[in-house]
Design an enzyme around this catalytic site. Sequence first.
Site, PDB file in Angstrom:
ATOM      1  CB  SER A  64      -5.744  11.307  -8.545  1.00  0.00           C
ATOM      2  OG  SER A  64      -4.473  11.176  -8.144  1.00  0.00           O
TER       3      SER A  64
HETATM    4  N1  SAM Z   1      -1.707   7.659  -9.645  1.00  0.00           N
HETATM    5  C1  SAM Z   1      -2.279   7.211  -8.517  1.00  0.00           C
HETATM    6  C2  SAM Z   1      -3.416   6.550  -8.599  1.00  0.00           C
HETATM    7  O1  SAM Z   1      -4.011   6.534  -9.761  1.00  0.00           O
HETATM    8  O2  SAM Z   1      -4.232   5.856  -7.762  1.00  0.00           O
HETATM    9  C3  SAM Z   1      -2.261   8.401  -7.598  1.00  0.00           C
HETATM   10  C4  SAM Z   1      -1.591   8.208  -6.289  1.00  0.00           C
HETATM   11  S1  SAM Z   1      -1.384   9.386  -5.114  1.00  0.00           S
HETATM   12  C5  SAM Z   1      -2.221  10.568  -5.444  1.00  0.00           C
HETATM   13  C6  SAM Z   1       0.253   9.589  -5.095  1.00  0.00           C
HETATM   14  C7  SAM Z   1       1.193   8.242  -4.948  1.00  0.00           C
HETATM   15  O3  SAM Z   1       2.733   8.950  -5.122  1.00  0.00           O
HETATM   16  C8  SAM Z   1       1.195   7.943  -3.763  1.00  0.00           C
HETATM   17  O4  SAM Z   1       0.835   6.283  -3.939  1.00  0.00           O
HETATM   18  C9  SAM Z   1       2.512   7.769  -2.956  1.00  0.00           C
HETATM   19  O5  SAM Z   1       2.985   6.683  -2.080  1.00  0.00           O
HETATM   20  C10 SAM Z   1       3.239   7.874  -4.341  1.00  0.00           C
HETATM   21  N2  SAM Z   1       4.601   8.448  -4.048  1.00  0.00           N
HETATM   22  C11 SAM Z   1       5.043   9.668  -3.162  1.00  0.00           C
HETATM   23  N3  SAM Z   1       6.327  10.029  -3.399  1.00  0.00           N
HETATM   24  C12 SAM Z   1       6.656   9.094  -4.234  1.00  0.00           C
HETATM   25  C13 SAM Z   1       8.038   8.560  -4.768  1.00  0.00           C
HETATM   26  N4  SAM Z   1       9.032   9.520  -4.441  1.00  0.00           N
HETATM   27  N5  SAM Z   1       8.338   7.672  -5.665  1.00  0.00           N
HETATM   28  C14 SAM Z   1       7.062   7.190  -6.212  1.00  0.00           C
HETATM   29  N6  SAM Z   1       6.036   7.283  -5.717  1.00  0.00           N
HETATM   30  C15 SAM Z   1       5.724   8.295  -4.702  1.00  0.00           C
END
Ligand code: SAM
Length: 216
Positions: A64
Site C-alpha cells: 500500500s
Molecule cells: N497490508 C499490505 C501491505 O502492507 O503490503 C497491503 C496488501 S494489498 C493492498 C491487500 C492484500 O489483501 C493483498 O495481499 C491480497 O491478497 C489480500 N487479500 C484480498 N482478499 C483477502 C482475503 N479475503 N483474506 C485475506 N487477504 C486478502
Amino acid sequence: MEDSYRHKGMRRQLVKVVRSKGIKDERVLDAIGKIPRHFFFENALVEHAYQDKAFPIGAGQTISQPYTVAFQTELLNVKPGDKVLEIGTGSGYQSIVLLELGAEVYTIEYQKELYERTRFALPEMGYKANFFFGDGSLGLPRFAPYDKIIVTAGAPTVPDALIDQLKVNGCLVIPVGNAKTQQMLRLTRLEGNKLRKEVFHDFKFVPLLGDDGWKK
Ligand code: SAM
C-alpha cells in the site's frame, strides 16, 4: 540489504510528504521513518521505495501507499499491547507499522505465495507477527476477540464476522465501496451491540476477495 544514509534520507523525505498530507500522529510518523521500506523492493527498484505510491509485490497485489498505511493506522489508534487483526498481509509492511506501535499482530493473507513469502521475510527483519493463510473476509475467529481490526483491501460491504470479532469499544477500519473507489470507514463496537460509524475520504484498494468479499 543495507540501510544506508541515503535510504534514511529518502525516508525522512517520505515522512515529510506523509505529514504534509495531514497525518499528525507522531508515533505513526516515527514508524514510517524507521521502517526500511526498500527491503520490500528488488534492488533495481529501490528508487520507488520512498515515493508515496503503492507498488506491485507479485501475485497481482500491491504494497500500500505509505500515506494510506499511515491514514489507516492513525484511525486505528493502536495502544501498546492491543491485539490487532490485519486482513491482507501482503508484503508485511503494514504489519510492521503495527508492531512498531507495540501491537500484538495477527495477520491473514488469501494468496499462498504472499503468505509464504512474508511469514519468512518478517522474522528475518527481526519482526514477530502471527501469520495465517485463509479467507480474512470471515476474520480469524480462533483468536477473537480483537481490540482493533484493519482491512487492507477494498470490501463490497462490511463483513458481519469482523464486527462479531471485535471487543466492546474495539474498532474496525475498512475501505468499503465498488471496484473503482472505496470510502474509509471506522466502526466502533459499543455496549449493547451498537455501532458507531465514521466515514472518511475515498481510496482505491485491490479487492477483498472471499466468501464475504468480492467473488473471484
Ligand atoms: N497490508 C499490505 C501491505 O502492507 O503490503 C497491503 C496488501 S494489498 C493492498 C491487500 C492484500 O489483501 C493483498 O495481499 C491480497 O491478497 C489480500 N487479500 C484480498 N482478499 C483477502 C482475503 N479475503 N483474506 C485475506 N487477504 C486478502
